[in-house]
Design an enzyme around this catalytic site. Structure first.
Site, PDB file in Angstrom:
ATOM      1  N   TYR A 277      -2.642  -1.158  10.374  1.00 61.33           N
ATOM      2  CA  TYR A 277      -2.492  -1.234   8.913  1.00 61.33           C
ATOM      3  C   TYR A 277      -1.153  -0.642   8.473  1.00 61.33           C
ATOM      4  CZ  TYR A 277      -4.005  -1.071   4.018  1.00 61.33           C
ATOM      5  OH  TYR A 277      -4.120  -1.246   2.656  1.00 61.33           O
TER       6      TYR A 277
ATOM      7  N   SER B  14       0.859  -1.193   0.000  1.00 62.32           N
ATOM      8  CA  SER B  14       0.000   0.000   0.000  1.00 62.32           C
ATOM      9  C   SER B  14       0.892   1.239   0.000  1.00 62.32           C
ATOM     10  CB  SER B  14      -0.850   0.010   1.281  1.00 62.32           C
ATOM     11  OG  SER B  14      -1.448   1.277   1.486  1.00 62.32           O
TER      12      SER B  14
END
Ligand code: NAI
Length: 269
Positions: free
Chosen positions: A164, A151
């Site tokens: 995350y 990401s």
């Protein structure tokens, strides 16, 4: 795409979003695809529809598919998944570590169990899958490629999503470390770093035009990414066109990692 035809690819979290697009893209390029899916009671029905749709698409492109249920955060499931795929195909050429979750909460109030769940799925799950794939390639003395779907948050902090951010930061080092460790043994390890992409993980804004416009206002290219764009980048990194690329993360983010606030020279003028 050169080097994909006839290959066997395992895609984790392949029943929706980016994973589903990757599964279909590889089938389009002539690969056989093992689609890993993970169901919990809440998402069972939606997942089943998406899974069946994905499977039909793969088959339509002539690819042979395997459906394999596994929770990538559980070692016994990962082992069962690899045993099933290698048992049926005899081998696997590409591993796409795509399964991922995120949980929102202020960090000072975040339940440690939730933090751990995110790390266990996104990072430890990816590691356990990578480990099994690498063991297989070494034992057969054959080449292999791993793609970690990371990401932009492997480099951009994400307040309220600390699990995350940490998981994806860890993924960057997973990519680089494994790439270095196995570079001399025909194994390449790369990542893709999607920016904001239209998939179920972003259900909070994708169907709300106002929220979507707000998200897109932060992206230099002015729009969210599509899953197919993440799939093309993954296919490229597995292909022979990327034969000399290892340890890299290719950001597919419309410019999101370019410090968009520096579009104007506010810091100097
Ligand atoms: P998604 O929610 O559609 O896909 C995630 C997939 O992972 C689902 O199929 C889900 O069932 C599966 N999964 C979750 N926990 C699992 C487990 N324990 N075992 C096996 N599978 C599990 O969302 P999306 O966007 O397609 O996400 C795919 C990857 O892309 C994730 O790793 C995510 O972090 C990453 N990503 C997504 C971005 C976006 O804006 N959509 C941006 C950056 C990265």
């Amino acid at each position: 795409m050169k080097g994909i035809q006839g290959k066997k690819v395992l895609v984790t979290g392949g029943s929706s979003g980016i994973g589903q697009a990757i599964a279909i893209k590889f089938a389009e390029y002539g690969a056989d695809v093992a689609i890993n899916y993970y169901r919990n009671r809440d998402e069972a029905e939606a997942t089943e529809d998406a899974l069946n749709w994905c499977r039909r698409q793969v088959q339509q492109h002539g690819g042979k598919d395997i459906l394999v249920q596994a929770d990538v955060s559980k070692k016994e499931d990962v082992d069962g998944m690899f045993d099933a795929v290698i048992g049926e195909w005899g081998t696997v050429d590409f591993l796409i570590n795509n399964a991922g979750i995120q949980i929102a909460a202020d960090s000072h109030e975040l339940d440690v169990e939730k933090f751990t769940r995110v790390i266990n799925t996104n990072t430890i799950g990816a590691f356990m899958c990578a480990q099994r794939a690498i063991q297989h390639w070494l034992s057969e003395d054959k080449a292999g490629v791993i793609i970690n779907v990371s990401s932009v948050h492997q480099v951009i902090p994400k307040p309220r999503f600390v699990g995350y951010s940490v998981s994806k930061g860890g993924m960057q080092n997973l990519t680089r470390t494994l790439a270095l460790e196995y570079a001399g043994r025909k194994i390449r390890v790369n990542g893709i770093g999607p920016g904001a992409t239209v998939t179920p993980i972003n259900r909070a804004w994708i169907d709300d035009p106002e929220k979507k416009a707000m998200v897109e206002s932060h992206i230099p290219m002015g729009r969210a990414g599509e899953s197919e764009e993440m799939a093309e980048a993954s296919a490229f990194l597995c292909s022979d066109f990327a034969a000399y690329i290892t340890g890299q993360t290719l950001f597919v983010d419309g410019g999101l990692t370019l410090y968009p606030d520096f579009r104007t020279a506010w810091s100097s003028e």
